[in-house]
Design an enzyme around this catalytic site. Sequence first.
Site, mmCIF file in Angstrom:
data_model
loop_
_atom_site.group_PDB
_atom_site.id
_atom_site.type_symbol
_atom_site.label_atom_id
_atom_site.label_comp_id
_atom_site.label_asym_id
_atom_site.label_seq_id
_atom_site.Cartn_x
_atom_site.Cartn_y
_atom_site.Cartn_z
ATOM 1 N N ILE A 88 0.841 -1.207 0.000
ATOM 2 C CA ILE A 88 0.000 0.000 0.000
ATOM 3 C C ILE A 88 0.871 1.251 0.000
ATOM 4 C CG2 ILE A 88 -1.802 1.271 1.223
ATOM 5 C CD1 ILE A 88 -2.719 -1.381 2.453
ATOM 6 N N ASP A 141 11.662 2.410 5.423
ATOM 7 C CA ASP A 141 11.220 1.012 5.336
ATOM 8 C C ASP A 141 12.428 0.116 5.596
ATOM 9 O OD1 ASP A 141 10.280 -1.602 4.280
ATOM 10 O OD2 ASP A 141 8.620 -0.420 3.484
ATOM 11 N N THR A 143 9.333 -6.773 4.625
ATOM 12 C CA THR A 143 8.278 -7.284 3.752
ATOM 13 C C THR A 143 8.129 -6.448 2.487
ATOM 14 O OG1 THR A 143 6.596 -6.018 4.978
ATOM 15 C CG2 THR A 143 6.944 -8.306 5.643
ATOM 16 N N GLY A 144 8.702 -5.256 2.484
ATOM 17 C CA GLY A 144 8.665 -4.408 1.297
ATOM 18 C C GLY A 144 9.841 -4.707 0.377
ATOM 19 N N ILE A 157 11.174 1.167 11.980
ATOM 20 C CA ILE A 157 10.541 2.187 12.815
ATOM 21 C C ILE A 157 10.865 1.964 14.287
ATOM 22 C CG2 ILE A 157 8.666 2.710 11.225
ATOM 23 C CD1 ILE A 157 6.856 0.866 12.909
ATOM 24 N N TYR A 211 -2.927 -9.016 16.498
ATOM 25 C CA TYR A 211 -2.703 -7.981 15.491
ATOM 26 C C TYR A 211 -3.733 -6.864 15.616
ATOM 27 C CZ TYR A 211 -3.337 -5.766 10.925
ATOM 28 O OH TYR A 211 -3.523 -4.850 9.923
ATOM 29 N N ASN A 247 -10.249 -5.281 3.420
ATOM 30 C CA ASN A 247 -9.190 -6.110 2.832
ATOM 31 C C ASN A 247 -8.695 -5.467 1.532
ATOM 32 O OD1 ASN A 247 -10.249 -7.982 4.828
ATOM 33 N ND2 ASN A 247 -9.052 -9.518 3.734
ATOM 34 N N ILE A 266 -5.266 -22.971 -1.727
ATOM 35 C CA ILE A 266 -5.945 -23.496 -0.534
ATOM 36 C C ILE A 266 -6.871 -22.434 0.028
ATOM 37 C CG2 ILE A 266 -5.645 -24.333 1.835
ATOM 38 C CD1 ILE A 266 -2.927 -25.426 0.988
ATOM 39 N N GLU A 315 -8.942 -15.673 12.822
ATOM 40 C CA GLU A 315 -9.675 -15.175 11.671
ATOM 41 C C GLU A 315 -11.170 -15.112 11.958
ATOM 42 O OE1 GLU A 315 -8.787 -17.248 8.082
ATOM 43 O OE2 GLU A 315 -6.937 -16.127 7.804
#
Length: 307
Positions: free
Chosen positions: A12, A31, A35-36, A52, A141, A170, A199, A268
Amino acid sequence: MKVLVTGGAGFIGSHIVDALIEDGHKVIVVDNLSTGFKENVNSKAKFYEMSIMDKAISKIFDEERPDIVNHHAAQIDIRKSVSDPIFDAEQNIIGSLNVIENSVKYGVKKLIYASTGGALYGEVENQPANEDHLISPISNYAASKYAVEFYLSVYAKLHGLKYTVLRYANVYGPRQNPLGEAGVVAIFARQLLSRKQPIIFGDGSKTRDYVSVFDVVEANELLLTKKENGTYNIGTEAETSDKEIFDAVAQAVGVKAEPKYAPVRPGEISRSLLDSTKAERELGWKSKISLKDGVADTVAYFRSHLR
């Protein structure tokens, strides 16, 4: 304006950076590339590879003196948050506090914070959920993201910090990590393009509100000059099941396929749908990109990158 974007090499954040630069703003990206990806960072942005969590981030604030901080850096893996809640809290709470503290210290005019919608409200009986709905997280989270919302309100009272919270549905689109634990559109697209069987966790009936990253970018752009100390849901008010999203991706890929099914993962929720009426009323924002078009764009991106 000068805007500092944390997580600006991520899915994002990198799209937000592109839009800000196109709008004529000066952009600084922070960053740690956990993950980026460096290739996501716009060449016109000034890039700092740093977590950060790092206290040295104060040197960046001191040197760059940003007008706006757009805070997207986060640990976003729900399963990771359940298995390692301390790591989750360190990244999402302590890391955010480091950003908030420096924003106050160096006179940032406004902080835009990326929070979560569906995960925050938990299991919702009366869909869609608006911003006043009971907060009932069932993952660490979601709890950590909500904790930062509280800290922002405290810093507003104690230090006059101006902020805005965006609670995302999402989000999906180009550049989403297809190898991560979140982002089924990207995951399904890569797997189907690679002729692998995806899956679905559960029986396929679990639903989410899917919003295009480009609609999300527009909301962030609007907030540069609008609405301090507010909280807004950013979603489509459309409920889509796991099986429906799988079918949409398969259609865009151009294959006939069926998924495998596996047990639901801990943390979830079964249903998620956000009421974005407040964002439309106060920001003039409303999702514009249809699921069909957004999925097609995402599949086209991964098709070209797999080649």
